[in-house]
Design an enzyme around this catalytic site. Structure first.
Site, short mmCIF file in Angstrom:
data_model
loop_
_atom_site.label_atom_id
_atom_site.label_comp_id
_atom_site.label_asym_id
_atom_site.label_seq_id
_atom_site.Cartn_x
_atom_site.Cartn_y
_atom_site.Cartn_z
N ARG A 72 0.82 -1.22 0.00
CA ARG A 72 0.00 0.00 0.00
C ARG A 72 0.85 1.27 0.00
NH1 ARG A 72 -4.98 -0.02 0.56
NH2 ARG A 72 -5.11 -2.01 1.64
N MET A 97 -11.22 3.45 -5.03
CA MET A 97 -11.50 2.26 -4.23
C MET A 97 -10.23 1.70 -3.59
SD MET A 97 -14.66 2.35 -4.62
CE MET A 97 -15.31 0.80 -4.00
N HIS A 116 -18.84 10.38 -0.30
CA HIS A 116 -19.38 9.08 0.10
C HIS A 116 -20.90 9.11 -0.09
CE1 HIS A 116 -19.50 5.30 2.30
NE2 HIS A 116 -20.57 5.78 2.91
N ALA A 180 -27.24 14.03 -6.77
CA ALA A 180 -26.94 14.88 -5.61
C ALA A 180 -25.42 15.04 -5.43
CB ALA A 180 -27.58 14.28 -4.37
N GLU A 181 -24.69 13.95 -5.63
CA GLU A 181 -23.24 14.01 -5.49
C GLU A 181 -22.64 15.05 -6.44
OE1 GLU A 181 -21.09 10.29 -5.43
OE2 GLU A 181 -22.86 9.22 -4.76
#
Ligand code: GRF
Length: 318
Positions: A72, A97, A116, A180-181
């Site tokens: 990572r 993601m 989110h 909406a996002e």
């Protein structure tokens, strides 16, 4: 304060893993002449993410690197290097993601946002719309928040509420939440930038730095917040549109007129001669001309403090 335009717009890097419709919403909103940001890089951990094609078609530089096989932190360092190379100032996660490494989150703290598809703190994580329907919610929505080490957990910057309709499936709900996002993200990003560069926010940050110096105190001086050393002299003033000069700046003490002239000659976009204190060798540092180098500001405050503090204090190590 004047709107930032053209080269002065805040440089945004968007990280995506999929469709990239939120990235597109951010991008198209940035065409507005008064938008305070521009997207300078779209990067992805999924080399064939459809959003990359859209970004390419719109002429935005893209970067893709598959994360498979990398630790990572290693992968995040690759992304971070690209963001830095592109001069990114704020990172917008838009359907990215990947969990982020602590080092990445720490480096971009306060400058990394996520969207989110729920009204956080409700329904963190994945399969959000399924969870909303299973819980029998009548209202859901979306949230833009600052990114912190815990998933979907940072300070909330804005939300939009969306009604859940009878007969909604996860897909129909996801579609409506997406509308909406697309409204929310550009608005919140623009507001964050305006807040960060507002005179109030700049003064708050200067105040924190100035008052952290030993025996420092604040009082108004000719209408400007001034910072002085108790038992000593003023070492800094925050100047906002002083006598309608249209400038937001920090005034600190240079060593004299020679240094003042030198600084202005070397970097006339950053330094200026303050109208009233100029003749006594003070120097103005603009706080309204692009990204602020806060370490540099901190250095100037400390230096100016030393020049103004009584001898017994100026000798203190800090
Ligand atoms: C959005 O629902 C966003 O809230 C979530 O991932 C989805 C990304 O969609 N984090 P898109 O790729 O922006 O279309």
């Amino acid at each position: 304060m004047a709107e930032r335009v053209g080269a002065d717009r805040v440089r945004i890097g968007v990280l995506i893993s999929g469709r990239g419709s939120n990235m597109a919403a951010l991008l198209y909103a940035s065409q507005a002449p008064d938008c305070p940001y521009e997207i300078v890089l779209v990067a992805s951990n999924v080399p064939d993410a459809p959003g990359l094609d859209l970004a390419r078609a719109e002429g935005v530089p893209v970067f893709a690197h598959a994360h498979q096989g990398l630790k990572r932190a290693e992968f995040d360092a690759i992304i971070d290097a690209e963001l830095t190379r592109a001069g990114v100032e704020i990172v917008a996660l838009a359907g990215y993601m990947r969990l982020l490494s602590d080092a990445f989150v720490a480096k971009w703290q306060g400058r990394c946002l996520n969207i989110h598809p729920s009204l956080l703190p409700a329904h963190k994580g994945l399969d959000v719309h399924e969870a909303v329907l299973a819980a029998g919610e009548t209202v859901t929505g979306c949230t833009v928040h600052l990114v912190t080490p815990a998933l979907d957990d940072g300070p909330i910057l804005g939300q939009v509420r969306v009604a859940v309709l009878p007969g909604d499936t996860p897909d129909t709900l996801a579609n409506r939440v997406h509308y909406a996002e697309h409204q929310l993200y550009p608005r919140v990003l623009a507001q964050l930038i305006r807040d960060r560069t507002s005179p109030e926010a700049l003064l708050a940050r200067i105040r924190t730095l100035a008052l952290a110096l030993p025996a420092a105190a604040e009082k108004l001086s000719h209408g400007s917040p001034g910072f002085f050393v108790e038992g000593g002299k003023f070492f800094a003033y925050f100047s906002y549109d002083h006598h309608h000069d249209g400038v937001t700046g920090l005034l600190v003490k240079a060593s004299g007129l020679e240094e003042q002239a030198q600084l202005i000659e070397n970097d006339p976009d950053l330094y200026y001669r303050p109208a009233y204190l100029g003749p006594s060798g003070w120097i103005g540092i603009r706080l309204d001309s692009g990204d602020i180098d806060w370490a540099h500001i901190e250095g100037w405050l400390a230096r100016s403090w030393r020049a103004s503090a009584p001898k017994r204090l100026a000798a203190l190590p800090f």
